[in-house]
Design a protein around this motif. Structure first.
Motif, PDB file in Angstrom:
ATOM      1  N   ALA A  20     106.697  46.324 -11.445  1.00 60.12           N
ATOM      2  CA  ALA A  20     105.750  45.351 -11.678  1.00 60.12           C
ATOM      3  C   ALA A  20     104.604  46.174 -12.519  1.00 60.12           C
ATOM      4  O   ALA A  20     104.489  47.283 -12.255  1.00 60.12           O
ATOM      5  N   ALA A  21     103.991  45.341 -13.240  1.00 56.80           N
ATOM      6  CA  ALA A  21     103.106  46.065 -14.117  1.00 56.80           C
ATOM      7  C   ALA A  21     101.861  45.998 -13.159  1.00 56.80           C
ATOM      8  O   ALA A  21     101.216  45.101 -12.513  1.00 56.80           O
ATOM      9  N   ALA A  22     101.018  47.157 -13.325  1.00 58.54           N
ATOM     10  CA  ALA A  22     100.012  47.678 -12.493  1.00 58.54           C
ATOM     11  C   ALA A  22      98.711  46.553 -12.879  1.00 58.54           C
ATOM     12  O   ALA A  22      98.366  46.247 -14.078  1.00 58.54           O
ATOM     13  N   GLU A  23      98.034  45.703 -11.827  1.00 58.18           N
ATOM     14  CA  GLU A  23      97.027  45.312 -11.780  1.00 58.18           C
ATOM     15  C   GLU A  23      95.693  45.975 -11.703  1.00 58.18           C
ATOM     16  O   GLU A  23      95.446  46.357 -10.575  1.00 58.18           O
ATOM     17  N   LEU A  24      94.836  46.299 -12.330  1.00 65.58           N
ATOM     18  CA  LEU A  24      93.698  47.171 -12.424  1.00 65.58           C
ATOM     19  C   LEU A  24      92.431  46.335 -11.684  1.00 65.58           C
ATOM     20  O   LEU A  24      92.039  45.276 -12.237  1.00 65.58           O
ATOM     21  N   CYS A  25      92.015  47.052 -10.784  1.00 64.11           N
ATOM     22  CA  CYS A  25      90.784  46.552 -10.113  1.00 64.11           C
ATOM     23  C   CYS A  25      89.883  47.407  -9.497  1.00 64.11           C
ATOM     24  O   CYS A  25      90.173  48.755  -9.779  1.00 64.11           O
ATOM     25  N   ALA A  26      88.882  47.315  -8.887  1.00 63.95           N
ATOM     26  CA  ALA A  26      88.173  48.177  -8.265  1.00 63.95           C
ATOM     27  C   ALA A  26      87.568  48.186  -6.840  1.00 63.95           C
ATOM     28  O   ALA A  26      87.597  46.726  -6.305  1.00 63.95           O
ATOM     29  N   VAL A  27      87.096  49.105  -6.045  1.00 65.39           N
ATOM     30  CA  VAL A  27      86.818  48.847  -4.748  1.00 65.39           C
ATOM     31  C   VAL A  27      85.320  48.307  -4.611  1.00 65.39           C
ATOM     32  O   VAL A  27      84.593  48.557  -5.468  1.00 65.39           O
ATOM     33  N   MET A  28      85.268  47.128  -3.860  1.00 60.74           N
ATOM     34  CA  MET A  28      84.022  46.485  -3.880  1.00 60.74           C
ATOM     35  C   MET A  28      83.342  46.670  -2.450  1.00 60.74           C
ATOM     36  O   MET A  28      82.107  46.147  -2.429  1.00 60.74           O
ATOM     37  N   LEU A  29      83.860  47.469  -1.611  1.00 59.94           N
ATOM     38  CA  LEU A  29      83.091  47.911  -0.528  1.00 59.94           C
ATOM     39  C   LEU A  29      82.529  49.301  -0.448  1.00 59.94           C
ATOM     40  O   LEU A  29      82.936  50.091  -1.341  1.00 59.94           O
ATOM     41  N   PRO A  30      81.474  49.799   0.517  1.00 63.89           N
ATOM     42  CA  PRO A  30      80.983  50.957   0.379  1.00 63.89           C
ATOM     43  C   PRO A  30      81.983  52.217   0.384  1.00 63.89           C
ATOM     44  O   PRO A  30      82.333  53.057  -0.388  1.00 63.89           O
ATOM     45  N   SER A  31      83.184  51.704   1.380  1.00 60.08           N
ATOM     46  CA  SER A  31      84.350  52.642   1.554  1.00 60.08           C
ATOM     47  C   SER A  31      85.405  51.972   2.384  1.00 60.08           C
ATOM     48  O   SER A  31      85.200  50.894   2.838  1.00 60.08           O
ATOM     49  N   VAL A  32      86.607  52.286   1.851  1.00 58.73           N
ATOM     50  CA  VAL A  32      88.038  51.523   2.586  1.00 58.73           C
ATOM     51  C   VAL A  32      88.690  52.574   2.558  1.00 58.73           C
ATOM     52  O   VAL A  32      89.113  53.585   1.799  1.00 58.73           O
ATOM     53  N   ALA A  33      89.624  52.489   3.921  1.00 59.43           N
ATOM     54  CA  ALA A  33      90.668  53.277   4.033  1.00 59.43           C
ATOM     55  C   ALA A  33      92.158  53.186   3.222  1.00 59.43           C
ATOM     56  O   ALA A  33      92.184  51.992   2.779  1.00 59.43           O
ATOM     57  N   LEU A  34      92.498  54.001   2.535  1.00 56.59           N
ATOM     58  CA  LEU A  34      93.856  53.894   1.991  1.00 56.59           C
ATOM     59  C   LEU A  34      94.830  54.275   3.117  1.00 56.59           C
ATOM     60  O   LEU A  34      95.078  55.249   3.501  1.00 56.59           O
ATOM     61  N   ARG A  35      95.850  53.172   3.428  1.00 53.72           N
ATOM     62  CA  ARG A  35      96.520  53.292   4.811  1.00 53.72           C
ATOM     63  C   ARG A  35      98.016  53.576   4.499  1.00 53.72           C
ATOM     64  O   ARG A  35      98.273  53.071   3.371  1.00 53.72           O
ATOM     65  N   GLU A  36      98.567  54.261   5.298  1.00 51.66           N
ATOM     66  CA  GLU A  36     100.076  54.373   4.989  1.00 51.66           C
ATOM     67  C   GLU A  36     101.037  53.225   5.244  1.00 51.66           C
ATOM     68  O   GLU A  36     101.995  53.074   4.498  1.00 51.66           O
ATOM     69  N   ARG A  37     100.585  52.206   6.149  1.00 53.90           N
ATOM     70  CA  ARG A  37     101.233  51.200   6.149  1.00 53.90           C
ATOM     71  C   ARG A  37     100.381  49.792   6.210  1.00 53.90           C
ATOM     72  O   ARG A  37      99.027  50.009   6.386  1.00 53.90           O
ATOM     73  N   PRO A  38     100.723  48.604   5.846  1.00 53.13           N
ATOM     74  CA  PRO A  38      99.843  47.446   5.527  1.00 53.13           C
ATOM     75  C   PRO A  38      99.447  47.109   7.134  1.00 53.13           C
ATOM     76  O   PRO A  38      99.800  45.870   7.485  1.00 53.13           O
ATOM     77  N   SER A  39      98.446  47.856   7.842  1.00 54.43           N
ATOM     78  CA  SER A  39      97.963  47.481   9.061  1.00 54.43           C
ATOM     79  C   SER A  39      96.633  48.250   9.374  1.00 54.43           C
ATOM     80  O   SER A  39      96.358  49.598   9.065  1.00 54.43           O
ATOM     81  N   GLU A  40      95.807  47.551   9.974  1.00 53.65           N
ATOM     82  CA  GLU A  40      94.594  48.226  10.317  1.00 53.65           C
ATOM     83  C   GLU A  40      94.844  49.407  11.297  1.00 53.65           C
ATOM     84  O   GLU A  40      94.078  50.250  11.519  1.00 53.65           O
ATOM     85  N   ALA A  45      95.670  57.300   4.952  1.00 51.20           N
ATOM     86  CA  ALA A  45      96.324  58.505   4.109  1.00 51.20           C
ATOM     87  C   ALA A  45      94.942  59.183   3.369  1.00 51.20           C
ATOM     88  O   ALA A  45      95.026  60.317   3.219  1.00 51.20           O
ATOM     89  N   SER A  46      94.247  58.340   2.795  1.00 48.88           N
ATOM     90  CA  SER A  46      92.974  58.699   2.032  1.00 48.88           C
ATOM     91  C   SER A  46      91.849  57.704   2.248  1.00 48.88           C
ATOM     92  O   SER A  46      91.850  56.988   3.242  1.00 48.88           O
ATOM     93  N   GLN A  47      90.927  57.768   1.474  1.00 47.08           N
ATOM     94  CA  GLN A  47      89.803  56.692   1.227  1.00 47.08           C
ATOM     95  C   GLN A  47      89.408  56.479   0.180  1.00 47.08           C
ATOM     96  O   GLN A  47      89.466  57.364  -0.692  1.00 47.08           O
ATOM     97  N   LEU A  48      88.950  55.257  -0.325  1.00 45.10           N
ATOM     98  CA  LEU A  48      88.322  54.875  -1.589  1.00 45.10           C
ATOM     99  C   LEU A  48      86.825  54.514  -1.510  1.00 45.10           C
ATOM    100  O   LEU A  48      86.402  53.943  -0.194  1.00 45.10           O
ATOM    101  N   VAL A  49      86.153  54.788  -2.239  1.00 42.94           N
ATOM    102  CA  VAL A  49      84.645  54.408  -2.144  1.00 42.94           C
ATOM    103  C   VAL A  49      84.322  53.579  -3.219  1.00 42.94           C
ATOM    104  O   VAL A  49      85.294  53.212  -4.290  1.00 42.94           O
ATOM    105  N   LEU A  50      83.186  52.878  -3.274  1.00 42.85           N
ATOM    106  CA  LEU A  50      82.673  51.693  -4.107  1.00 42.85           C
ATOM    107  C   LEU A  50      82.881  52.161  -5.584  1.00 42.85           C
ATOM    108  O   LEU A  50      82.558  53.165  -6.086  1.00 42.85           O
ATOM    109  N   GLY A  51      83.434  50.987  -6.398  1.00 42.69           N
ATOM    110  CA  GLY A  51      83.451  51.346  -7.738  1.00 42.69           C
ATOM    111  C   GLY A  51      84.635  52.156  -8.234  1.00 42.69           C
ATOM    112  O   GLY A  51      84.832  52.228  -9.545  1.00 42.69           O
TER     113      GLY A  51
END
Length: 268
Positions: A20-40, A45-51
């Motif tokens: 699949a070709a990557a779909e580029l986007c950006a984080v829209m929340l102040p921060s969000v966890a980058l998780r090892e599996r698709p579950s809360e 594994a890491s964290q992304l921040v706004l923008g």
């Protein structure tokens, strides 16, 4: 790549049933966890921040799988945390930035952004006007205006809680602290401690340490504030602290014959 799908950019190097070709986007929340599996409930594994940019390779069941554009760290984030945003031109340089409803420090606070958050803004007196509200100019600056002292950046986060996988959103871990501090000084760094051991050059044994040197321990890293003091996010104090390097070594000595595993000089 996963067993069932891979980024099409890897097609000449790895086999996968689907690309699949990557779909580029950006984080829209102040921060969000980058998780090892698709579950809360999955470990962060890491964290992304706004923008910050994110490349989506697969998007299913409310979870996007892909990687952060700044370090290519792979994981899952909720799909609704991502979207299109204006090209950022400012970055939060304080430990946290308050977003006010109006250009007034007495106005209601509508959001708090962690260090490293990226956003588009225009000047409005002492404030920066963003799509969400107003940020005081003392809390942020132009993306291109890089700093020169990563230790000064790290010291702003002293007292912040230790958080596994954190990169400044309500907490930070050891390698996250190093990555953030270097990033605001225009130095790209990988995410994990073992990867960060490739930054800079080795410091010969016996050479005095100086401000900005990276000190590595088993599964841990910190920055020297001077020849004797280490700034690091650690699970012992559950916070970002500045303490004598000798104290850290003494604490690790009962469990590790060689508490310091590497010393690297990043700054000339």
């Amino acid at each position: 790549m996963r067993k069932d799908i891979a980024d099409i950019e890897l097609a000449d190097r790895v086999f996968a049933p689907h690309y699949a070709a990557a779909e580029l986007c950006a984080v829209m929340l102040p921060s969000v966890a980058l998780r090892e599996r698709p579950s809360e409930d999955a470990r962060a594994a890491s964290q992304l921040v706004l923008g910050e940019g994110f490349a989506i390779i697969d998007n299913e069941g409310g979870w996007a799988w892909g990687y952060g554009l700044h370090d290519h760290y792979v994981g899952y984030v909720p799909s609704d945390a991502l979207g299109e945003c204006a090209e950022p031109d400012h970055v939060v340089t304080a430990a946290a930035a308050l977003v006010f409803a109006e250009a007034d420090i007495k106005a209601p606070v509508v959001q708090t952004l962690p260090m490293g958050s990226r956003f588009a803004a225009t000047a409005d007196g002492k404030f920066l006007k963003t799509a969400e509200g107003y940020i005081h100019s003392r809390h942020a600056g132009p993306i291109g205006a890089v700093e020169s002292d990563p230790v000064a950046v790290a010291e702003r986060l002293i007292g912040q809680p230790y958080r596994w996988g954190g990169r400044g959103g309500e907490g930070v871990d050891c390698s996250g602290l190093v990555q953030i501090a270097l990033a605001l000084c225009g130095i790209a760094a990988p995410r994990d401690t073992d990867q960060q051991r490739e930054i800079g050059t080795d410091i010969p044994d016996g050479e005095p340490l100086k401000r900005g040197d990276l000190i590595f321990f088993p599964g841990h890293v910190g920055l020297m504030a001077d020849a004797e003091t280490l700034v690091h996010a650690n699970a012992h104090w559950m916070a970002v602290v500045a303490e004598p390097l000798a104290d850290v070594v003494a604490r690790l000595k009962p469990d590790h014959d060689q508490p310091i595993t590497a010393q690297r000089r990043v700054l000339a």
